[in-house]
Each structure stands twice: as structure tokens, then as C-alpha cells.
Design an enzyme around this catalytic site. Structure first.
Site, mmCIF file in Angstrom:
data_model
loop_
_atom_site.group_PDB
_atom_site.id
_atom_site.type_symbol
_atom_site.label_atom_id
_atom_site.label_comp_id
_atom_site.label_asym_id
_atom_site.label_seq_id
_atom_site.Cartn_x
_atom_site.Cartn_y
_atom_site.Cartn_z
ATOM 1 N N ASP A 174 0.880 -1.167 0.000
ATOM 2 C CA ASP A 174 0.000 0.000 0.000
ATOM 3 C C ASP A 174 0.920 1.220 0.000
ATOM 4 O O ASP A 174 1.584 1.506 1.004
ATOM 5 C CB ASP A 174 -0.898 -0.009 1.242
ATOM 6 C CG ASP A 174 -1.802 1.208 1.323
ATOM 7 O OD1 ASP A 174 -1.696 2.100 0.451
ATOM 8 O OD2 ASP A 174 -2.613 1.284 2.273
ATOM 9 N N TYR A 184 -7.526 14.205 -9.081
ATOM 10 C CA TYR A 184 -6.660 13.486 -10.022
ATOM 11 C C TYR A 184 -5.726 14.445 -10.766
ATOM 12 O O TYR A 184 -4.514 14.229 -10.830
ATOM 13 C CB TYR A 184 -7.517 12.708 -11.013
ATOM 14 C CG TYR A 184 -6.717 11.889 -11.996
ATOM 15 C CD1 TYR A 184 -6.159 10.666 -11.628
ATOM 16 C CD2 TYR A 184 -6.506 12.325 -13.304
ATOM 17 C CE1 TYR A 184 -5.422 9.906 -12.518
ATOM 18 C CE2 TYR A 184 -5.774 11.575 -14.209
ATOM 19 C CZ TYR A 184 -5.231 10.370 -13.810
ATOM 20 O OH TYR A 184 -4.492 9.631 -14.698
ATOM 21 N N LYS A 205 -1.525 14.731 -10.674
ATOM 22 C CA LYS A 205 -0.695 14.445 -11.840
ATOM 23 C C LYS A 205 0.158 15.650 -12.248
ATOM 24 O O LYS A 205 1.286 15.492 -12.734
ATOM 25 C CB LYS A 205 -1.560 13.975 -13.013
ATOM 26 C CG LYS A 205 -2.208 12.607 -12.777
ATOM 27 C CD LYS A 205 -1.150 11.519 -12.534
ATOM 28 C CE LYS A 205 -1.767 10.141 -12.406
ATOM 29 N NZ LYS A 205 -0.760 9.073 -12.193
#
Length: 378
Positions: free
Chosen positions: A142, A235, A239
Site C-alpha cells: 500500500d 486526479y 498528476k
């Protein structure tokens, strides 16, 4: 005499003869015709010189064009040069339960690498082992658990020994909630940033000594979402941050002989990008929204968004192999690229658009969004 000097001397001689001939011509013309204003003679001389310089410029353009063609050929040839032996090299890949990571683990195992595949689930690990050789090892990881990452790094160190780690592929990632910004809370941003950014940094920092020992490669899987804010949610910020971390890491590792590459996939059909799951998350958030926001967007907004999404299916890449091919080049080329665009949509549309003016980006991306019912109801 060297060719360059000979060419230069020839040019000077030709220019001298041309100037002399021009002077003689002017003298003859002066004898035949009445005296002209001084500026007429000056303009004629400039015209004659211009003809010569135009001729010389044409030859120079020809040589420059030839040089560019030669450079293009050498650049293409350089990209095809590969490292000699991969059978003694270890690579570590995160996010191997499915998608890019799973295909990469299976592909590089077949090529002969010693693959260490990190999976989040026991079921993912078991399924991957069933499809690969005994050479491939799996480990449960993880990336958001710092202690888990440290233990894994120590285990990998014991596996690779003095050879070090040739390749680190940071592939693990989650999309998080993809929805308009004013629908979201801080917690909605937290998961993708924890996994996609802090998880990637944590794994990199712990594995970096092993990569430096092997003078190997670090490959960070970003996205076209790291170049363009296509949709709201955590997201895209995660990124964008990965792109920044990748660039600083690449420059810091240059002195150690470690190559750092960034892969920017377009839209691919993977389990993480399942449109059904995306819509389910949007619907769950919609139920929690205030009446004011629901009025602004309208009850049919999610259905309209789904229709827009269906209309963009032509952009979605069904074949995952282009991303793995980029990983392969970054791992095995003697001259890996700093950035790889993966997928036709990334190469033809998303990456070029990222270089365009913001007004053009906004125009094209807003056309992909569903129309709001009543944005003035504030």
C-alpha cells in the site's frame, strides 16, 4: 586547404569580382548616359549584391536542410540502440493488480527481467503469479502506508543484493472523484493526492539508493491530466504535481547516471477509468449537494455528462500495450526519452493542445462539458 576555408576564400573572390564588374558596368553606363543622381548608382550596386547573396543563401539553405535530415536520421537511429543484457537486471513495478502495471509485469517477465511486482490485494498477487514464470516475485504494498513502503524497500534490497535495482516503475494510481470543483470537499481531493503523489514520492525515496547503485532508470506514470485540467477533482492536481516531481528528480539524478522518464498516457480503458464507477461516485456526491448547487446544475446534469462521455468513446484506447512499449523503451534504450506520450489521442490531441493558448484550451474543453441548467441561480 580545409574545405570550409576554401569555400570562404572562393566566396570572397567571387564577391570581389562581382563588385569590380559592377563598377566597370557603372562606368560604361555613365559614359553612355547623362550623369544620374548619386543614389541611383548606390541602388544598382545593392541590387547586384542582393542577387549574389540570394544565390549564396540558396546554397546555404540546401546544406542546412541536408544537415537537418542527417540529424533526424541519427536521432531515430539513436533511439533504437538497446542495453545489451537484461537477464541480470531487477525491476520493481507498483500497481500490478490490473491495468498497465499488470500488463507490464507479464511483458517484462517474458522478456527475461527479474520482475518484482507490487500488488495491493492478495487476489491480484495470486492471479499474477499464475500467469508468469517462477522468476517473477510479488509483494503486497500500500503506497500510502510509510511503514509498509520501508519494509518493502528493505525486502527488495535483500532480493537484488549488490546488483541494485535497474528499474523503478511508479505506476500505482487512482482517479478519485471526477466531478465539478464546487461539488467536492477537501476529503475528496485527499485520496488521489495521497496515492498518486505522496505514494509515488514515498516509494521513490525509499528505492532511490538501490537505483543509484545500479545507475538505473526511474519511470513515473503521469497522465495527459498532468498537462491539461480535463476534469475537476484531485486526479489532475496530483498528476500536475507528479510532472513537477519528475522534472526535479530527473535533474537531481543526472550526476548519478540515473535516467528519469515520465509517461503521459491518454484515455485508456482500464478498471480504474470505468465510466460506470465514475458515474456511481458522481451520483453519491450529488445526493449530498445543497439545493442551490442542484438548482444551478439541474437534475439532468449527470445524464447529460454521461451522454457527452459516450460521444467521446472514439478517444478511448482499448489496447494498453502503447503504455508498456513506452516503459520498455525507457527501461532498455541507451538513450531513453524524458517524456513519452502514449495513445493516439495523447499524441494527436491532448499534448499538442497543452501547448496552445489558454483561450483555445478553454474553448475546446468546455465543449466537452454538459450545459448547466441555471448558472445564475446563485
Amino acid at each position: 586547404m580545409p574545405e570550409g576555408k576554401g569555400h570562404c576564400a572562393c566566396s570572397i573572390t567571387s564577391l570581389t569580382l562581382l563588385v569590380s564588374l559592377t563598377r566597370v558596368t557603372l562606368d560604361i553606363l555613365q559614359e553612355l548616359d547623362p550623369p544620374q543622381p548619386a543614389h541611383w548608382r548606390h541602388h544598382l550596386l545593392l541590387y547586384k549584391k542582393g542577387v549574389y547573396l540570394s544565390h549564396t543563401g540558396g546554397k546555404m539553405l540546401f546544406w542546412v536542410l541536408g544537415l537537418l535530415i542527417l540529424c533526424g536520421f541519427l536521432w531515430t537511429r539513436k533511439g533504437k540502440l538497446k542495453i545489451e543484457d537484461i537477464t541480470d537486471k531487477y525491476i520493481f513495478i507498483t500497481g500490478c493488480d490490473s491495468g498497465f502495471g499488470n500488463l507490464a509485469a507479464r511483458t517484462f517477465d517474458k522478456k527475461g527481467f527479474h520482475v518484482i511486482a507490487a500488488c495491493l490485494t492478495e487476489s491480484g498477487s495470486t492471479a499474477l503469479k499464475a500467469e508468469t514464470s517462477e522468476r517473477l516475485c510479488t509483494v503486497l504494498l500500500d503506497v500510502t502506508d510509510p511503514e509498509n513502503v520501508k519494509r518493502t524497500a528493505q525486502w527488495v534490497k535483500n532480493q537484488v543484493g549488490e546488483k541494485g535495482l535497474w528499474g523503478l516503475i511508479n505506476n500505482a494510481g487512482v482517479p478519485g472523484v471526477l466531478a465539478p470543483t464546487d461539488w467536492l470537499t477537501l476529503e475528496d481531493y485527499r485520496e488521489p493526492i495521497e496515492v498518486n503523489l505522496f505514494g509515488l514520492i514515498s516509494v521513490t525515496l525509499n528505492m532511490l539508493p538501490l537505483v543509484k547503485k545500479a545507475q538505473g532508470r526511474v519511470i513515473n506514470v503521469s497522465s495527459v491530466g498532468g498537462r491539461l485540467a480535463i476534469v475537476g477533482g484531485g486526479y489532475t492536481p496530483s498528476k500536475y504535481a507528479v510532472e513537477g516531481f519528475n522534472d526535479s528528480l530527473r535533474r537531481d539524478m543526472k550526476a548519478f547516471g540515473v535516467h528519469v522518464s515520465c509517461i503521459e498516457p491518454g484515455l485508456f480503458k482500464t478498471n480504474l477509468a470505468d465510466p460506470v464507477k465514475v458515474i456511481e461516485k458522481k451520483l453519491a456526491i450529488w445526493e449530498q449537494l445543497s439545493p442551490d448547487i442542484k438548482q444551478q446544475y439541474g437534475e439532468g446534469y449527470i445524464e447529460k455528462s454521461l451522454d457527452k462521455l459516450k460521444g467521446n468513446k472514439s478517444y478511448v484506447n482499448m489496447d494498453l500495450s502503447p503504455v508498456v512499449e513506452c516503459m520498455d523503451h525507457a527501461l532498455t534504450s541507451l538513450f531513453p526519452k524524458t517524456h513519452y506520450a502514449a495513445g493516439k489521442d495523447a499524441k494527436i490531441f491532448w499534448i499538442p493542445l497543452s501547448h496552445m493558448p489558454a483561450v483555445l484550451q478553454d474553448f475546446l474543453l468546455l465543449k466537452q462539458k454538459a450545459e448547466l441548467a441555471n448558472p445564475k441561480a446563485v
